[in-house]
Write a protein that holds these residues in place. Structure first.
Motif, PDB file in Angstrom:
ATOM      1  N   GLN A 286      36.349  41.369  57.104  1.00  0.00           N
ATOM      2  CA  GLN A 286      35.614  40.443  56.039  1.00  0.00           C
ATOM      3  C   GLN A 286      34.475  41.387  54.890  1.00  0.00           C
ATOM      4  O   GLN A 286      34.459  41.264  54.000  1.00  0.00           O
ATOM      5  CB  GLN A 286      34.669  39.571  56.599  1.00  0.00           C
ATOM      6  CG  GLN A 286      35.645  38.450  57.385  1.00  0.00           C
ATOM      7  CD  GLN A 286      34.686  37.255  58.071  1.00  0.00           C
ATOM      8  OE1 GLN A 286      33.891  36.755  57.306  1.00  0.00           O
ATOM      9  NE2 GLN A 286      35.285  36.900  59.305  1.00  0.00           N
ATOM     10  N   SER A 287      33.941  42.346  55.855  1.00  0.00           N
ATOM     11  CA  SER A 287      33.386  43.307  54.921  1.00  0.00           C
ATOM     12  C   SER A 287      33.300  44.621  55.593  1.00  0.00           C
ATOM     13  O   SER A 287      34.014  44.873  56.718  1.00  0.00           O
ATOM     14  CB  SER A 287      31.778  42.854  54.825  1.00  0.00           C
ATOM     15  OG  SER A 287      31.360  42.721  56.166  1.00  0.00           O
TER      16      SER A 287
ATOM     17  N   GLN B 202      35.698  51.261  40.820  1.00  0.00           N
ATOM     18  CA  GLN B 202      36.065  50.215  41.502  1.00  0.00           C
ATOM     19  C   GLN B 202      35.948  50.418  43.011  1.00  0.00           C
ATOM     20  O   GLN B 202      36.005  49.687  43.811  1.00  0.00           O
ATOM     21  CB  GLN B 202      37.374  49.670  41.161  1.00  0.00           C
ATOM     22  CG  GLN B 202      37.385  48.655  39.818  1.00  0.00           C
ATOM     23  CD  GLN B 202      36.569  47.556  39.779  1.00  0.00           C
ATOM     24  OE1 GLN B 202      36.639  46.774  40.601  1.00  0.00           O
ATOM     25  NE2 GLN B 202      35.784  47.552  38.984  1.00  0.00           N
TER      26      GLN B 202
ATOM     27  N   ARG C  91      36.699  48.478  47.916  1.00  0.00           N
ATOM     28  CA  ARG C  91      37.477  48.518  46.981  1.00  0.00           C
ATOM     29  C   ARG C  91      37.120  47.227  45.990  1.00  0.00           C
ATOM     30  O   ARG C  91      37.587  46.241  46.610  1.00  0.00           O
ATOM     31  CB  ARG C  91      38.829  48.952  47.285  1.00  0.00           C
ATOM     32  CG  ARG C  91      39.858  48.672  46.159  1.00  0.00           C
ATOM     33  CD  ARG C  91      41.095  49.099  46.642  1.00  0.00           C
ATOM     34  NE  ARG C  91      42.123  49.045  45.568  1.00  0.00           N
ATOM     35  CZ  ARG C  91      42.794  47.984  45.113  1.00  0.00           C
ATOM     36  NH1 ARG C  91      42.296  46.504  45.268  1.00  0.00           N
ATOM     37  NH2 ARG C  91      43.532  48.093  44.034  1.00  0.00           N
ATOM     38  N   GLY C  92      36.981  47.272  44.985  1.00  0.00           N
ATOM     39  CA  GLY C  92      36.588  46.052  44.098  1.00  0.00           C
ATOM     40  C   GLY C  92      35.253  45.360  44.069  1.00  0.00           C
ATOM     41  O   GLY C  92      34.410  46.186  44.783  1.00  0.00           O
ATOM     42  N   GLN C  93      35.145  44.408  43.445  1.00  0.00           N
ATOM     43  CA  GLN C  93      33.813  43.858  43.300  1.00  0.00           C
ATOM     44  C   GLN C  93      33.720  42.424  43.523  1.00  0.00           C
ATOM     45  O   GLN C  93      34.551  41.665  43.461  1.00  0.00           O
ATOM     46  CB  GLN C  93      33.372  44.300  41.906  1.00  0.00           C
ATOM     47  CG  GLN C  93      33.275  45.623  41.480  1.00  0.00           C
ATOM     48  CD  GLN C  93      32.137  45.975  41.119  1.00  0.00           C
ATOM     49  OE1 GLN C  93      30.980  45.549  40.809  1.00  0.00           O
ATOM     50  NE2 GLN C  93      32.273  47.470  40.732  1.00  0.00           N
TER      51      GLN C  93
ATOM     52  N   ALA D 154      33.768  38.582  45.184  1.00  0.00           N
ATOM     53  CA  ALA D 154      34.701  37.972  45.993  1.00  0.00           C
ATOM     54  C   ALA D 154      35.949  38.633  46.052  1.00  0.00           C
ATOM     55  O   ALA D 154      36.712  38.376  46.893  1.00  0.00           O
ATOM     56  CB  ALA D 154      34.887  36.510  45.580  1.00  0.00           C
ATOM     57  N   ASN D 155      36.461  39.548  45.309  1.00  0.00           N
ATOM     58  CA  ASN D 155      37.554  40.220  45.328  1.00  0.00           C
ATOM     59  C   ASN D 155      37.764  41.570  45.909  1.00  0.00           C
ATOM     60  O   ASN D 155      38.536  42.133  46.017  1.00  0.00           O
ATOM     61  CB  ASN D 155      38.259  40.566  43.793  1.00  0.00           C
ATOM     62  CG  ASN D 155      38.515  39.202  43.277  1.00  0.00           C
ATOM     63  OD1 ASN D 155      38.925  38.264  43.564  1.00  0.00           O
ATOM     64  ND2 ASN D 155      38.121  38.881  41.774  1.00  0.00           N
ATOM     65  N   ALA D 156      36.359  42.092  46.465  1.00  0.00           N
ATOM     66  CA  ALA D 156      36.370  43.361  47.069  1.00  0.00           C
ATOM     67  C   ALA D 156      36.901  43.205  48.384  1.00  0.00           C
ATOM     68  O   ALA D 156      36.866  42.214  49.231  1.00  0.00           O
ATOM     69  CB  ALA D 156      34.624  43.470  47.291  1.00  0.00           C
ATOM     70  N   ASN D 157      37.559  44.451  48.880  1.00  0.00           N
ATOM     71  CA  ASN D 157      38.266  44.609  49.953  1.00  0.00           C
ATOM     72  C   ASN D 157      37.702  45.910  50.750  1.00  0.00           C
ATOM     73  O   ASN D 157      37.164  46.898  50.175  1.00  0.00           O
ATOM     74  CB  ASN D 157      39.770  44.889  49.959  1.00  0.00           C
ATOM     75  CG  ASN D 157      40.466  43.924  49.096  1.00  0.00           C
ATOM     76  OD1 ASN D 157      40.374  42.687  49.705  1.00  0.00           O
ATOM     77  ND2 ASN D 157      41.347  44.069  48.133  1.00  0.00           N
TER      78      ASN D 157
END
Length: 397
Positions: free
Chosen positions: A63-64, A122, A143-145, A147-150
């Motif tokens: 999740q993080s 990103q 990777r990403g920012q 709610a769309n971060a992975n």
């Protein structure tokens, strides 16, 4: 299921006992004892084997992602603060007989972004860990920012080859953290934050246990957890109270930002650094689940600063601590007579320093992550011109 059958000895009739009931009772006692010993032996065998570790094969979904740590036999510990758990992954890392100290990857963030199929802006590198036996480096990456971060983990070899660590169908074990903070935003403006994301601020494998620093939902929310490995269920932490020299007060709600383990006079301690920047020693023997401990502040290293990473190393027969910081460079601290410094219990004014002395390593600039590589080198993530990052081996000062 194992069934054990025991027969009375063939010589029993030759003894011609006067009381057969007596001898029957004796033999039943002997039989129970032998069965008990046999069962105890089996139990000892099964409990002591490391094959009993609760690994399972399957996909790991993060999740993080937060701090990383390495353990024995190529185990990698990955923290997931949002899920409030630590995942142990069995990697295929193999020991090497030729540590070279020639690690240098220029433009690290751009190369990691390319492997992840993203633009460099990103990608954010969170932590660095090194498996010293294989000379393999691991980076936790977002990777990403928003709610769309992975979350991802990449491995880096001294040759510069970068791979995304597959988390599909892997051998893994999970330790869930009890009493983590609620997963919700609190505060307003610049102080708005989700305390769940600080449930894990640093981790390390120390003498058969995974030590986890972070926050809990307890009154003493600053917490250190000691989780036996192989993992055995969830683990409540120990609440930590310290005197913050720059703030001039005792505090229980600021998390440890980075820590190392170190023996003082033969006893194991945690040396923990906090924002603005107290350095605190905490006896490991007092880290008992559900209890509280008061750490002893042995140095105030200056306010308006955040400690980033620490390592302990030995050079020319002496031991040193290196601490990378957000605004005060890399500090080198001599570990001699560490137990002789008295605790700081009064305010340190004007952003000054007090207690344990240090020197600044002047040529180690823009160091953001720091890990031990071998007996002569540290591996660092450091900034260069612009926003570019390098991953490089640096000779220990």
């Amino acid at each position: 299921m194992i069934t054990v059958g025991l027969q009375f000895p063939w010589f029993l009739p030759m003894l011609s006992p006067k009381n057969s009931l007596y001898w029957t009772s004796v033999m039943k006692t002997i039989q129970r004892s032998i069965v008990g010993l046999f069962a105890a032996s089996l139990a000892t065998i099964f409990v002591s084997t490391t094959d009993a570790a609760p690994y399972q094969k399957g996909d790991v979904k993060l999740q993080s992602i937060g701090p990383l740590a390495t353990g024995p036999d190529g185990v990698l510990f990955i923290s997931d603060p949002k899920a409030a758990c630590i995942i142990a992954i069995k990697t295929a890392a193999k020991p090497t007989d030729n540590p070279s100290g020639n690690f240098k990857v220029e433009g690290l963030n751009a190369k990691v972004a390319a492997v992840l199929g993203a633009s460099v802006d990103q990608v954010r590198i969170i932590d660095l860990a090194v498996d010293t036996s294989s000379q393999l480096a691991y980076l936790s990456v977002i990777r990403g920012q928003g709610a769309n971060a992975n979350a991802a983990v990449v491995s880096v070899r001294p040759s510069g080859k970068i791979h995304v660590l597959s988390l599909k169908n892997v051998q893994h074990a999970v330790a869930k953290l009890s009493n983590a903070p609620a997963d919700q935003e609190i505060g307003t403006g610049r102080r708005r934050r989700n305390q769940r994301m600080e449930s894990i601020t640093d981790i390390a494998f120390v003498k058969g246990k995974v030590i986890v620093a972070g926050l809990s939902n307890e009154e003493f929310s600053s917490t250190l957890r000691t989780i036996p490995f192989p993992f055995e269920g969830s683990q409540k932490g120990t609440g930590v109270r310290i005197f913050h020299g720059a703030h001039g007060r005792y505090e229980t709600s600021s998390p440890v930002r980075t820590f190392v383990s170190y023996d003082i006079a033969g006893d194991p301690y945690i040396l923990a650094a906090y924002t603005c920047t107290p350095l605190v020693k905490i006896p490991m023997m007092e880290l008992k689940p559900g209890s509280n401990v008061v750490g002893e502040t042995i140095a105030e290293l200056g306010n308006r600063n955040r400690p980033l990473d620490m390592i302990v190393y030995k050079k020319n027969g002496k031991e040193y601590l290196l601490m990378a910081n957000s605004s005060r460079g890399v500090m080198k601290i001599t570990m001699e007579k560490l137990g002789n410094y008295k605790g700081i219990t009064e305010k340190v004014s004007g952003g000054g320093t007090k207690g344990l002395p240090y020197e600044t390593v002047s040529d180690w600039t823009k160091v953001y992550q720091l890990a031990e590589l071998d007996g002569q080198h540290a591996l660092v993530v450091r900034g260069t011109e612009g926003d570019s990052l390098n991953l490089e081996a640096v000779r220990l000062p």
